[in-house]
Design a protein around this motif. Structure first.
Motif, short mmCIF file in Angstrom:
data_model
loop_
_atom_site.label_atom_id
_atom_site.label_comp_id
_atom_site.label_asym_id
_atom_site.label_seq_id
_atom_site.Cartn_x
_atom_site.Cartn_y
_atom_site.Cartn_z
N ALA A 255 -10.13 20.97 -15.60
CA ALA A 255 -9.76 21.81 -14.43
C ALA A 255 -10.89 21.78 -13.39
CB ALA A 255 -9.49 23.24 -14.88
N MET A 256 -12.13 21.80 -13.86
CA MET A 256 -13.25 21.80 -12.91
C MET A 256 -13.36 20.45 -12.19
SD MET A 256 -16.14 24.22 -14.62
CE MET A 256 -16.23 23.43 -16.19
N VAL A 257 -13.04 19.38 -12.93
CA VAL A 257 -13.09 18.07 -12.26
C VAL A 257 -11.99 17.98 -11.19
CG1 VAL A 257 -12.91 15.57 -12.59
CG2 VAL A 257 -14.09 16.97 -14.29
N TRP A 258 -10.86 18.60 -11.47
CA TRP A 258 -9.79 18.64 -10.45
C TRP A 258 -10.22 19.50 -9.27
CZ3 TRP A 258 -5.97 15.47 -9.83
CH2 TRP A 258 -5.45 14.77 -10.93
N LYS A 259 -10.80 20.64 -9.63
CA LYS A 259 -11.09 21.61 -8.57
C LYS A 259 -12.23 21.13 -7.67
CE LYS A 259 -11.93 26.42 -7.85
NZ LYS A 259 -12.28 27.67 -8.46
#
Ligand code: MSP
Length: 646
Positions: A359-363
């Motif tokens: 999720a953090m890589v997406w965000k």
């Protein structure tokens, strides 16, 4: 390198249960592990279809033994795909090729003088299908079946097993790895310290016709073990098939402790009589009990694999059985234990690590693998731990100590989760000067995920496939499908893209998710499709998938100046963010602290009364006493903040 792994061939007198499932899952996991190491593997299982037991079971159903054997054998065969078990060959002792080979071996051993005719009287147990010695009885009963053996006197053919006793002792002594774990090796050596009796290998047709006829006496059939054990040879094309040449010298048999004697004593001495090299290894595991009680039809606690898969999912079942049983010792199965492992190890530790990190890589990086920019001391510690984990994993998997391999993986999952907490990527993301550090932290986390997908592949093929896809790899990319090519740190390519990530493991509720009785034969039905009737504008699944719904924990709440309706909430989801919610008329700030609510996490930021809101809290609109009211959403039990709602 090549590997040949076998399970016992299972009796077709009853449908498969957890015990059969465990052995076969172990063999499948081991063969997948060996393939991950780049080896050529042959994995064989099957069914043992002749003998008294099957005749009796068929009589109970009023059908001929052949028909009964066909039916139950098909059930075993249909069970393995449900468990993601993929044998290369499924052998049946009623296969014509097997029967021909058993007869040729009997003739060979007979011609050599190692089979003779004699009268024998003894105590016969129908359950074990063998004669028991006085010493083995407990209170006059068979220790395994708790029934008294029958006194039988008859003429039969015998295999001169005693002739090979010393040769077998020498082989076991000279090859410490021949029988493992050591406790079973010791048990066999202790048994061999007493004189070995010859083995009765026939039954007169007057008493049993459902068997393979002796080639040198048509009035007898062979006793089941002489028939059954030979499956390990016939399945690979003995005597002159290509696979036989390739695989026999690397044969590893996997069994439970109940059939140690036939495999550790009858089989090697039979091979000696045939002038054949012995198998390479015998791996012996313990027994599964249910809630600490022996699994038995009469107690009614037999657990069927299909029910378990329906209740818990195949990956959870595989993980649980491999993690929970120390290979070689007995273990107890219970719904509480499997639910606890699912929630703690799979949903919390592993599932959250994957969803948080991706999720953090997406965000922060639009779903692209960032370029790492130099390692800190802490990064090097993480990378060393990864290499240590891979080393331990390799060693433990090769020795069938699956619970220790999984323990090593989960220690590493713990380190990766700590790495997130320690580095606070959400704080780094706020400071443009720390962009390079954020790149490195996210890259390292993705590498951890890659190594986890790689090592878990043999254990949980389904979950590993989801991880592989989420990380943007093709299923057979060597960086995620080969320990040789993917085992080293840093194989992810910066700039490559992730894919939308499917949640790995739902949390289970112990009561609700207990297995339901189901027909063990029936294969899973495709569910009846239902069409919602209330929605006017239906959305497709891809549209829904774009919505990022998460559980957020409210850590602070405060009124917003000059607003009667709005509250400023600080939530943990799992990184901290501010959300403005129009709930001031219904909730006081104090009563909100610690609550878990569902939020839309990927809503574009919006400024409300001077405060920027990063997301939206979901609440139900209802009417109380004629007035509209908002009631906050919640989850039915506390979960890890940031958990995906889907
Ligand atoms: N047909 C023989 C084996 C012939 S092999 C040449 C036989 N069949 S069986 O159906 O009784 O299967 C026994 C095997 O099933 C055990 O060795 C083990 O692999 C598995 N298990 C059966 N019950 C079990 C448990 N309760 N726990 C773990 N495994 C058990 O024996």
């Amino acid at each position: 390198m090549t590997t040949y792994i076998t399970t016992p061939i299972y009796y077709v007198n009853a449908p498969p249960h957890l015990g059969h499932a465990y052995t076969t899952i172990v063999a499948d996991t081991y063969s997948r592990f060996r393939r991950l190491c780049g080896e050529t593997v042959r994995f064989q299982t099957g069914t043992d279809e002749h003998g008294d037991k099957i005749v009796k079971a068929a009589e109970n159903e009023n059908i001929p033994p052949r028909e009964y054997a066909d039916r139950i054998s098909a059930m075993f065969r249909a069970t393995w795909p449900l468990l993601d078990v993929e044998p290369d060959h499924f052998i049946r002792t009623t296969d014509a090729a097997h029967i021909a080979v058993v007869q040729s071996i009997l003739q060979k051993v007979y011609d050599k003088g190692d089979i003779y005719f004699d009268e024998y009287s003894g105590l016969y147990c129908r359950g074990c299908e063998r004669y028991l010695t006085e010493k083995e009885l407990v209170d006059g009963n068979c220790p395994d079946h708790q029934t008294p053996p029958q006194e039988i006197a008859e003429k039969n053919y015998f295999f001169r097993m005693s002739r090979y006793q010393q040769q077998l002792i020498d082989h076991i002594r000279n090859n410490p790895q021949f029988i493992t774990p050591e406790r079973y090796r010791n048990e066999v050596l202790a048994f061999l310290s007493e004189p070995l009796e010859d083995l009765c290998i026939s039954r007169p047709k007057a008493r049993l016709t459902w068997g393979i006829e002796l080639p040198f006496d048509a009035t007898f059939v062979t006793y089941v073990w002489f028939d059954a054990l030979i499956n390990y040879l016939t399945g690979i094309g003995y005597p002159d098939g290509k696979d036989f040449e390739k695989f026999w010298s690397v044969a590893e048999h996997l069994i439970a402790k109940d059939i140690l004697k036939p495999h550790a004593i009858y089989w090697p001495t039979m091979l000696m009589a045939m002038d054949m090299p012995l198998y390479r290894k015998l791996h012996v595991h313990g027994y599964w009990n249910i809630d600490d009680t022996k699994m038995s039809k009469s107690i009614g606690n037999v657990v069927r694999p299909k029910e378990l898969v329906e209740a818990y999912g195949v990956d959870t079942l595989r993980y649980f059985t491999l993690r929970e049983m120390s290979f070689g010792l007995d273990s107890s199965f219970s719904s509480e234990a499997i639910v606890a492992r699912q929630n703690a190890d799979l949903a919390n530790d592993l599932g959250n690590l994957f969803s948080r990190a991706t999720a953090m890589v997406w965000k922060y990086r639009e779903g692209r693998v960032p370029e790492p920019a130099g390692n800190s001391e802490e990064d090097l510690v993480l990378q060393d731990a990864a290499q240590a984990m891979i080393g331990e994993y390799r060693a433990m998997m090769a020795e069938f100590r699956f619970h220790l391999a999984l323990q090593a993986i989960w220690e590493f999952v713990g380190l990766a989760n700590k790495y997130i907490v320690g580095n606070e990527p959400w704080t780094l993301a706020k400071d443009p000067a720390k962009a390079a550090r954020l790149d490195t932290v996210l890259y390292n986390l993705l590498e951890c995920l890659r190594l986890l997908a790689l090592t878990l592949r043999p254990v949980m093929p389904g979950a590993a496939a989801k991880m592989t896809a989420g990380l943007g790899f093709a299923p057979d990319d060597p960086r995620i499908a080969s320990l040789e090519e993917g085992g080293a740190w840093g194989r992810l390519t910066p700039g490559s893209g992730l894919n939308a990530f499917e949640a790995l493991f739902p949390r289970l509720d112990a009561k609700k998710d207990e297995p339901q009785e189901s027909d063990p034969i029936a294969l899973p039905q495709t569910r009846q499709e239902t069409v919602p009737t209330v929605a006017e504008d239906l959305i497709d699944f891809d549209f829904f998938k774009k919505l990022e719904l998460r559980v957020a924990e409210i850590v602070a709440a405060a009124p917003i100046k000059k607003s009667k309706k709005l509250l400023k909430l600080t939530v943990n989801a799992p990184e901290e963010r501010t959300i403005v919610a129009g709930i001031a008329e219904y909730y006081s700030p104090e009563e909100l602290i610690g609550r878990q609510v569902v939020i839309v996490a990927n809503l574009q930021p919006a400024k409300l009364m001077g405060v920027t809101s990063h997301g939206m809290v979901l609440a139900a609109k209802t009417i109380v006493d004629g007035k509209e009211k908002l009631v906050l959403s919640s989850v039915s039990e506390s979960v890890e903040p940031g958990s995906r709602v889907a």
